[in-house]
Enzyme design. Sequence first.
Site, short mmCIF file in Angstrom:
data_model
loop_
_atom_site.label_atom_id
_atom_site.label_comp_id
_atom_site.label_asym_id
_atom_site.label_seq_id
_atom_site.Cartn_x
_atom_site.Cartn_y
_atom_site.Cartn_z
N ASN A 110 0.79 -1.28 0.03
CA ASN A 110 0.01 0.16 0.08
C ASN A 110 0.82 1.25 0.09
O ASN A 110 2.00 1.26 0.48
CB ASN A 110 -0.88 0.00 1.26
N PHE A 114 -1.64 7.92 4.34
CA PHE A 114 -2.44 8.74 5.29
C PHE A 114 -3.51 9.46 4.83
O PHE A 114 -3.93 10.60 4.92
CB PHE A 114 -1.71 9.67 6.11
N SER A 173 5.38 5.17 8.96
CA SER A 173 4.83 5.14 7.59
C SER A 173 5.66 5.34 6.43
O SER A 173 6.23 6.33 6.52
CB SER A 173 3.51 5.86 7.41
N ASN A 175 4.95 6.04 3.58
CA ASN A 175 4.25 6.56 2.38
C ASN A 175 4.03 8.28 2.53
O ASN A 175 3.37 8.85 1.71
CB ASN A 175 3.01 6.09 2.19
N THR A 176 4.69 8.81 3.52
CA THR A 176 4.46 10.22 3.67
C THR A 176 5.90 10.69 3.81
O THR A 176 6.84 10.33 4.73
CB THR A 176 3.98 10.66 5.20
N LYS A 214 5.34 3.52 17.13
CA LYS A 214 5.37 2.47 16.16
C LYS A 214 6.43 2.72 15.27
O LYS A 214 6.54 3.68 14.66
CB LYS A 214 3.94 2.49 15.50
N ASN A 243 5.77 -1.48 11.22
CA ASN A 243 4.93 -0.86 10.20
C ASN A 243 5.33 -2.00 9.12
O ASN A 243 5.85 -2.90 9.21
CB ASN A 243 5.17 0.47 10.07
#
Length: 364
Positions: A110, A114, A173, A175-176, A214, A243
């Site tokens: 993925n 966010f 994450s 993805n940021t 996390k 993660n």
Amino acid sequence: MIGLYGRFARPLLGLLDPEDAHGLAIKSLKFAPLPRARADDPRLAVTALGLSFPNPIGIAAGFDKNAEVPDALLRLGFGFVEVGTITPRPQAGNPRPRLFRLEADEGVINRLGFNSQGAEAALKRLAARAHAGGIVGINIGANKDSADRTGDYVRLIELFAPLASYVVINISSPNTPGLRDMQRAVALDDLLARVVDARERVAERAGPTPVLLKIAPDLSLAELDDIVGIARSRRLDGMIVGNTTLARPPSLREAVRAKQTGGLSGAPLFPLATRMLAETYVRVEGVFPLIGVGGIDSGPAALAKFRAGASLVQLYSSLVFRGLGLIAEIKQSLLAALDRDGLDSLIELIGVDAAAVTAEPWPA
Ligand SMILES: Cc1cc2nc3c(=O)[nH]c(=O)nc-3n(C[C@H](O)[C@H](O)[C@H](O)COP(=O)(O)O)c2cc1C
């Protein structure tokens, strides 16, 4: 995205775009009458973070990003639910498609980035269920375009602590852009100091909300040394390991899909995530508990997480491939393991394999 009614719905949901399937799953959880799972065997109970968990199996962040269905998930038999990641302001996330199933590997990639309805929407829903009971953790993150990311976490702690069983600082994450840089020592120390300070400020009306961090499974061991040292010195209450990974294990069969940008989760993540869990456990020395997450798709996989150092576990991706029956299956399997070893509680197994796991060759 979840094979909601077990094996029968799988072929149908499997035909849908993964994100549409996920939307459908959330809708069904919202509106379909759900049977309540059987009461848990007391031997599955765990006390950690000052909370009494009826069983140690939670649903990981990212499934219920906007706190729409925590009570439905608790009814289905999860011992706890983690909603989020929630950002302060609403944001759309990355353009679609941004969610991919690696069927042959039982993995997911993925790059949602966010997507969040924002704090206000989630806050309303959580306030409406504030007295419903059950353990609901709240996972928080910074807006992509924020000028003060640390400030975002501080604000969200102040806002959500009164409603959260625990709060998770998600800086892992992939993805940021730049978010994972907040795991670096100097930035992290500043972030955790301010976050813990915010927690103390609201403690009078919110109570003693546990704060967890996390982390990514992609850290070097030197970085992990720093992070655990800072978490300990700032007196964090726990860590979640971890993660999704940016790595692509050579064993992946879906070679084309595997090239998609984003974080990989599910079965192919299990070896790396479990190794990082054990590495974290030996560094934490029992000062706070760990939540083990990454690739749990069976009872034995869950058991391996406890033995590697987890006090609690979470899962997400395997539900897509195995359906919700997996929750009961894991509980049965854990009880059978306790019977086999003549034990009264999982607590006796936590971390027993951690040293051995850290001595293995690094997972490919
Ligand atoms: C579609 C998807 C969305 C996710 N979104 C989030 C998120 O918003 N915040 C977060 O901390 N983790 C998020 N995760 C990561 C999961 O919480 C978990 O750490 C990871 O998927 C490993 O567990 P699994 O192998 O059981 O899926 C997401 C994972 C997936 C598959």
